[in-house]
Scaffold this motif. Structure first.
Motif, PDB file in Angstrom:
ATOM      1  N   PHE A 172     -56.971 -24.677 -29.328  1.00 54.04           N
ATOM      2  CA  PHE A 172     -57.132 -23.254 -28.251  1.00 54.04           C
ATOM      3  C   PHE A 172     -57.831 -22.222 -29.087  1.00 54.04           C
ATOM      4  CE2 PHE A 172     -53.487 -25.418 -26.189  1.00 54.04           C
ATOM      5  CZ  PHE A 172     -53.938 -25.333 -24.909  1.00 54.04           C
ATOM      6  N   SER A 220     -59.631 -21.163 -18.799  1.00 51.67           N
ATOM      7  CA  SER A 220     -58.902 -21.317 -17.392  1.00 51.67           C
ATOM      8  C   SER A 220     -58.042 -22.461 -17.516  1.00 51.67           C
ATOM      9  CB  SER A 220     -59.927 -21.732 -16.316  1.00 51.67           C
ATOM     10  OG  SER A 220     -59.442 -22.119 -15.248  1.00 51.67           O
ATOM     11  N   LEU A 221     -56.606 -22.004 -16.794  1.00 54.68           N
ATOM     12  CA  LEU A 221     -55.388 -23.102 -16.706  1.00 54.68           C
ATOM     13  C   LEU A 221     -55.664 -23.555 -15.395  1.00 54.68           C
ATOM     14  CD1 LEU A 221     -52.912 -20.870 -18.535  1.00 54.68           C
ATOM     15  CD2 LEU A 221     -54.131 -22.837 -19.344  1.00 54.68           C
ATOM     16  N   ASN A 247     -53.089 -16.150 -26.807  1.00 56.92           N
ATOM     17  CA  ASN A 247     -52.554 -16.064 -25.625  1.00 56.92           C
ATOM     18  C   ASN A 247     -52.269 -17.513 -24.878  1.00 56.92           C
ATOM     19  OD1 ASN A 247     -51.295 -13.612 -25.939  1.00 56.92           O
ATOM     20  ND2 ASN A 247     -53.300 -12.946 -25.159  1.00 56.92           N
ATOM     21  N   THR A 248     -53.382 -18.179 -24.729  1.00 54.17           N
ATOM     22  CA  THR A 248     -53.436 -19.393 -23.875  1.00 54.17           C
ATOM     23  C   THR A 248     -52.471 -20.660 -24.523  1.00 54.17           C
ATOM     24  OG1 THR A 248     -55.699 -18.786 -23.788  1.00 54.17           O
ATOM     25  CG2 THR A 248     -55.103 -20.796 -22.772  1.00 54.17           C
ATOM     26  N   THR A 269     -59.068 -28.021 -15.788  1.00 56.30           N
ATOM     27  CA  THR A 269     -58.661 -28.079 -17.025  1.00 56.30           C
ATOM     28  C   THR A 269     -57.708 -29.089 -17.604  1.00 56.30           C
ATOM     29  OG1 THR A 269     -59.159 -25.634 -16.980  1.00 56.30           O
ATOM     30  CG2 THR A 269     -58.136 -26.473 -19.038  1.00 56.30           C
ATOM     31  N   ASP A 299     -57.999 -18.966 -28.712  1.00 57.75           N
ATOM     32  CA  ASP A 299     -57.364 -17.689 -28.395  1.00 57.75           C
ATOM     33  C   ASP A 299     -55.976 -17.765 -28.538  1.00 57.75           C
ATOM     34  OD1 ASP A 299     -56.033 -16.568 -25.331  1.00 57.75           O
ATOM     35  OD2 ASP A 299     -57.079 -18.551 -25.712  1.00 57.75           O
ATOM     36  N   ALA A 331     -58.968 -22.713 -22.887  1.00 57.45           N
ATOM     37  CA  ALA A 331     -58.737 -21.373 -23.374  1.00 57.45           C
ATOM     38  C   ALA A 331     -59.344 -20.166 -22.120  1.00 57.45           C
ATOM     39  CB  ALA A 331     -59.436 -21.100 -24.692  1.00 57.45           C
ATOM     40  N   ASP A 351     -49.136 -19.729 -22.652  1.00 59.77           N
ATOM     41  CA  ASP A 351     -49.618 -19.912 -21.127  1.00 59.77           C
ATOM     42  C   ASP A 351     -49.537 -21.363 -20.790  1.00 59.77           C
ATOM     43  OD1 ASP A 351     -49.770 -17.268 -20.761  1.00 59.77           O
ATOM     44  OD2 ASP A 351     -52.049 -17.173 -20.785  1.00 59.77           O
ATOM     45  N   ALA A 352     -50.157 -22.235 -21.633  1.00 62.49           N
ATOM     46  CA  ALA A 352     -50.286 -23.632 -21.275  1.00 62.49           C
ATOM     47  C   ALA A 352     -48.949 -24.459 -21.532  1.00 62.49           C
ATOM     48  CB  ALA A 352     -51.245 -24.411 -22.363  1.00 62.49           C
TER      49      ALA A 352
END
Length: 291
Positions: free
Chosen positions: A68, A14-15, A72-73, A19, A70, A12, A76-77
């Motif tokens: 996660f 850093s991608l 948004n992540t 990670t 949050d 959550a 993204d993931a």
């Protein structure tokens, strides 16, 4: 072992490649080939996930649930192949993500709708609400839905019919029976506790000690205006036909999982059955209107 839950706090934040290692996710290949199917969500502490994991194990499907912190992540993931599928969002949220991120994440199965409801302390109906000022969430995802709740209740009239995501500027105040005041979503419960009517997100009811059954009106999950808020399993186009991912989505509809979801939601969750094609059509419409 067929099930592993990963607390994805690092994901959550850093991608990064670090990670990826921390989450135990190896990119590449078909989901389930040589490793678990990685499922991202934001509510893995709910009992339904344990029920679901037991069913997946019985089916012999190796899964890894990544939590996660949050909203948004998880998308993204998924877009970056850190996970294979996620389940945490409704179609409106997905459309906003795809348009804003130039992504093409796709829904494959419906889960449930959590109705958005109007509350008024000391009242059990809409009687006498004419002339009242109603607090609604001011965030982009819920404000339009809250206004449409009031439209369905016959309290608000829009200048143009059929708007999926109306704003207060779209309200015909002279033709409406109430006025609306947008506030931070977390403040709607406080407004209610002060004795004023408010549209309150399901997630704030429990923490404010509000019984969902005290709602005086809520949107109808079968209404077309509620379609954007169908919660869905989401994956990438490359995995949209993956049989094991589809089987996992089917397991979420098992009566034991649905019972746990209903319990966790305080009796508010409504199971939804829509085809993958129907969900994509709704998403396409939402994205077109958002562009």
């Amino acid at each position: 072992m067929k099930f592993q839950k990963i607390i994805g706090g690092l994901a959550a934040v850093s991608l990064s490649a670090t990670t990826l290692v921390a989450c135990g996710a190896d990119g590449g290949g078909e989901p389930g080939e040589g490793g678990p199917i990685r499922i991202g969500s934001t509510d893995t502490n709910m009992r339904e996930w344990d029920v679901f994991a037991d069913l997946a194990e019985e089916e012999g499907i190796d899964i890894e649930i990544v939590d996660f912190s949050d909203y948004n992540t998880p998308n993204d993931a998924l877009a970056q192949d850190q996970i294979d599928v996620n389940k945490f969002q409704h179609l409106q949220f997905l459309s906003e993500y795809n348009v804003g991120s130039n992504a093409d994440l796709t829904p494959i199965s419906a889960t449930e709708i959590y109705p958005l409801a109007l509350f008024w302390q000391g009242h059990d109906s809409l009687d006498g609400i004419e002339g009242e000022e109603i607090a609604i969430p001011n965030d982009s995802t819920n404000q339009g839905r809250a206004i449409n709740v009031l439209v369905q209740a016959g309290l608000v009239t829009l200048r143009e019919d059929g708007l999926i995501n109306p704003t207060p500027a779209d309200i015909d105040e002279e033709a409406s029976d109430v006025t609306v005041t947008p506030v931070d979503a977390a403040q709607t419960a406080a407004v209610y506790q002060e004795g004023n009517p408010a549209v309150i997100n399901n997630s704030f009811l429990e923490r404010a000690g509000i019984d969902p059954k005290e709602a005086i009106f809520q949107d109808d999950p079968s209404n077309e205006e509620a379609e954007p808020y169908i919660n869905v399993w989401v994956t990438t186009p490359d995995n949209a036909d993956n049989e094991e991912i589809h089987r996992l989505a089917e397991l979420w509809k098992d009566p034991a999982v649905e019972e746990a979801v209903l319990e966790s939601s305080g009796g508010t969750a409504v199971p939804v059955d829509r085809s993958q094609e129907e969900l994509q059509e709704i998403l396409d419409r939402l994205e077109s209107e958002a562009q």
